[in-house]
Enzyme design. Sequence first.
Site, mmCIF file in Angstrom:
data_model
loop_
_atom_site.group_PDB
_atom_site.id
_atom_site.type_symbol
_atom_site.label_atom_id
_atom_site.label_comp_id
_atom_site.label_asym_id
_atom_site.label_seq_id
_atom_site.Cartn_x
_atom_site.Cartn_y
_atom_site.Cartn_z
ATOM 1 N N ASP A 1 14.162 76.965 -38.923
ATOM 2 C CA ASP A 1 13.347 75.860 -39.196
ATOM 3 C C ASP A 1 12.201 76.073 -39.824
ATOM 4 O O ASP A 1 11.509 77.004 -39.668
ATOM 5 C CB ASP A 1 12.903 75.268 -37.790
ATOM 6 C CG ASP A 1 14.024 74.252 -37.078
ATOM 7 O OD1 ASP A 1 14.891 73.837 -37.785
ATOM 8 O OD2 ASP A 1 13.931 74.330 -35.888
ATOM 9 N N GLU B 1 20.364 64.123 -33.796
ATOM 10 C CA GLU B 1 19.822 64.161 -32.540
ATOM 11 C C GLU B 1 19.615 63.186 -31.759
ATOM 12 O O GLU B 1 18.883 62.143 -32.263
ATOM 13 C CB GLU B 1 18.707 65.372 -32.395
ATOM 14 C CG GLU B 1 18.439 65.766 -31.118
ATOM 15 C CD GLU B 1 17.216 66.632 -30.934
ATOM 16 O OE1 GLU B 1 16.789 67.431 -31.970
ATOM 17 O OE2 GLU B 1 16.929 66.939 -29.704
HETATM 18 O O1 KIV Z 1 14.620 73.614 -32.983
HETATM 19 C C1 KIV Z 1 15.713 73.492 -32.510
HETATM 20 O O2 KIV Z 1 16.367 74.271 -31.711
HETATM 21 C C2 KIV Z 1 16.613 72.177 -32.995
HETATM 22 C C3 KIV Z 1 18.130 72.194 -32.700
HETATM 23 C C4 KIV Z 1 18.045 71.663 -31.174
HETATM 24 C C5 KIV Z 1 18.617 71.312 -33.392
HETATM 25 O O3 KIV Z 1 16.033 71.649 -34.153
#
Ligand code: KIV
Length: 278
Positions: free
Chosen positions: A88, A187
């Site tokens: 991320d 989501e």
């Molecule tokens: O940060 C995270 O773990 C996520 C997932 C839940 C898709 O974005």
Amino acid sequence: MSVEQRSRRISVTDIGARKNQAPLVCLTAYTTPIAKLLDPHCDILLVGDSLGMVIYGMENTLSVTVDMMIAHGAAVQRGSRSSCLVVDLPFGSYEASPLQAFTTASRILSETGCAAVKLEGGMEMAETIAFLTQRGIPVMGHVGLMPQSVNTAGGFRAHGKKEEEALKIIKDAEAVADAGAFACVIEGTMESVARTLTEKLSIPTIGIGASATCDGQILVTDDLLGLFSDFTPKFVKKYCELAPVIEEAVAGYARDVKDRSFPQAEHCFGMIKERAVS
Ligand code: KIV
């Protein structure tokens, strides 16, 4: 495909090719030992910024830093060998401009060895997604409930109950796909929205709280293991309850230490017997 048959990591191209095929199995991972356990079963391991809440006890994901994502991304890379690794982009590290996003994403790719980054946002992030993908950085999108927008979206809540909101999610996901994302997380939204998107988009949809109509599913691993107890979203299925197992083990250890039944002889080092010199 079993892990023995996988001679290399699953690539983002392999993930794209799984559209309308067997569902993609995806989970979050933040550490080497957990990555080792998940890797044989998963197509994608996501180092999610959810680690802020799950590992660091933060109230939301907004204080997660690029350095945290890199440390955990590298740990998961070391613990996995076949899943496609996605990391991320944390809040504040990519939204200002495509250039800011490229600077952050290229650092994350080179310092973790991941295959792709994930970023939250729809139409407003399309230019950035195109900028990254045209420069060699594969991007996974994330629309619907976007935890990094918790302060403007009215908290952690399902999105798309009202028609206007549902249409926005659809437009957002279409913009993300058109910009070149290889997959998109959907989501916290209605089954009808997820179904429409899965039918419309040419890239795989990865659902979390978005129904079984998606091309794949993702959950926060600590939720499915029953390790994260602050709150459990409606869409989580707990496959086991590890928290009480850990509590019982630790209580047993504390008992043994206090009554001196641990350590015993088998846990202690013995002296080497030397021959007596006359
Ligand atoms: O940060 C995270 O773990 C996520 C997932 C839940 C898709 O974005």
